[in-house]
Design an enzyme around this catalytic site. Sequence first.
Site, PDB file in Angstrom:
ATOM      1  N   SER A 165       0.791  -1.223   0.000  1.00 40.10           N
ATOM      2  CA  SER A 165       0.000   0.000   0.000  1.00 40.10           C
ATOM      3  C   SER A 165       0.835   1.290   0.000  1.00 40.10           C
ATOM      4  O   SER A 165       1.618   1.538  -0.913  1.00 40.10           O
ATOM      5  CB  SER A 165      -0.947  -0.038   1.205  1.00 40.10           C
ATOM      6  OG  SER A 165      -1.940   0.950   1.102  1.00 40.10           O
ATOM      7  N   ASP A 216     -10.157  -6.422  -3.341  1.00 36.72           N
ATOM      8  CA  ASP A 216      -9.576  -5.078  -3.455  1.00 36.72           C
ATOM      9  C   ASP A 216      -9.691  -4.621  -4.908  1.00 36.72           C
ATOM     10  O   ASP A 216      -8.760  -4.764  -5.702  1.00 36.72           O
ATOM     11  CB  ASP A 216      -8.116  -5.098  -3.005  1.00 36.72           C
ATOM     12  CG  ASP A 216      -7.492  -3.703  -3.006  1.00 36.72           C
ATOM     13  OD1 ASP A 216      -8.227  -2.715  -3.227  1.00 36.72           O
ATOM     14  OD2 ASP A 216      -6.267  -3.609  -2.781  1.00 36.72           O
ATOM     15  N   HIS A 243      -8.030  -5.098   0.926  1.00 36.39           N
ATOM     16  CA  HIS A 243      -6.805  -4.375   0.574  1.00 36.39           C
ATOM     17  C   HIS A 243      -5.600  -4.885   1.367  1.00 36.39           C
ATOM     18  O   HIS A 243      -4.557  -5.199   0.788  1.00 36.39           O
ATOM     19  CB  HIS A 243      -7.014  -2.881   0.824  1.00 36.39           C
ATOM     20  CG  HIS A 243      -5.831  -2.042   0.461  1.00 36.39           C
ATOM     21  ND1 HIS A 243      -5.272  -2.029  -0.805  1.00 36.39           N
ATOM     22  CD2 HIS A 243      -5.082  -1.191   1.207  1.00 36.39           C
ATOM     23  CE1 HIS A 243      -4.237  -1.200  -0.825  1.00 36.39           C
ATOM     24  NE2 HIS A 243      -4.101  -0.680   0.380  1.00 36.39           N
TER      25      HIS A 243
END
Length: 268
Positions: A165, A216, A243
């Site tokens: 991320s 996601d 995610h």
Amino acid sequence: MNFLRNRLVVLGLVLLATLLLYLLLPSIRQGSMEPSLEAQRMGLMATPPPPIPTINVSIRTGQLPGDPPLFFREAIPVDAAGRQILPRLQVVLLHGQAFTSKTWEELGTMALLATNGYQALAMDLPGYGKSPNSEALKTDQNRVDLLSRFMESLGVRAAVLLSPSMSGHYSIPFLMKNSAQLHGFIPIAPVGTKSYSPQQYQNIQTPTLIVFGALDTNMGAQSQKNLLQLPNRSVLKLEGARHACYMDKPREFHQGLIEFLSTLKRDV
């Protein structure tokens, strides 16, 4: 007379119940020991990924001086007897916006890596955990230099960079500028992937494991589309995961991680 008749009726009922229990007990026991058909269909009885070994792994912490100071955690590789050994590779673990280096300790990732012969180094990125923020990180080059300082200071010579991320702000520029320093790259739905051209991606030869959660549909899907332009890549899609897919499916993630690392060169 009625009393005697009642006693005989009760005794008969008890004997009948005992007989029925005796006849039904084997099937009850068998049914409790055998997996249901539904469980087999769902794959619940399949061989699970190997559990994290019970070897005691020590996680040490430290802080590198500089602007900013960098807090980190380290797990040293050990053999089956718990004795320290030379690492096969050195895995540098970054983290997402809602997490810190402690995430990898609590998830068991650092211990798993150490017991499989890998050195694990997890950093608190600036502004997270115990690493203070800094005004000196405004450009991609600043962030590349920070990762380089971290690796050089800790003697990392055979790095595999794992980046979920938000940490893509650090890892993707590093990959583009210093890919030759990496033995492997494990992006987990990172940000910043759309800033580069197809040709830039195709110039990267670093073995890469693209990881994302099937649920996601935002950052995971976007980053996968861009990262698929890397020529030397494989994909780990975690079904039913969001995610932060490594948090939703840690066993499947760990299994894929160890399998990927086992394919890389071990020339430390």
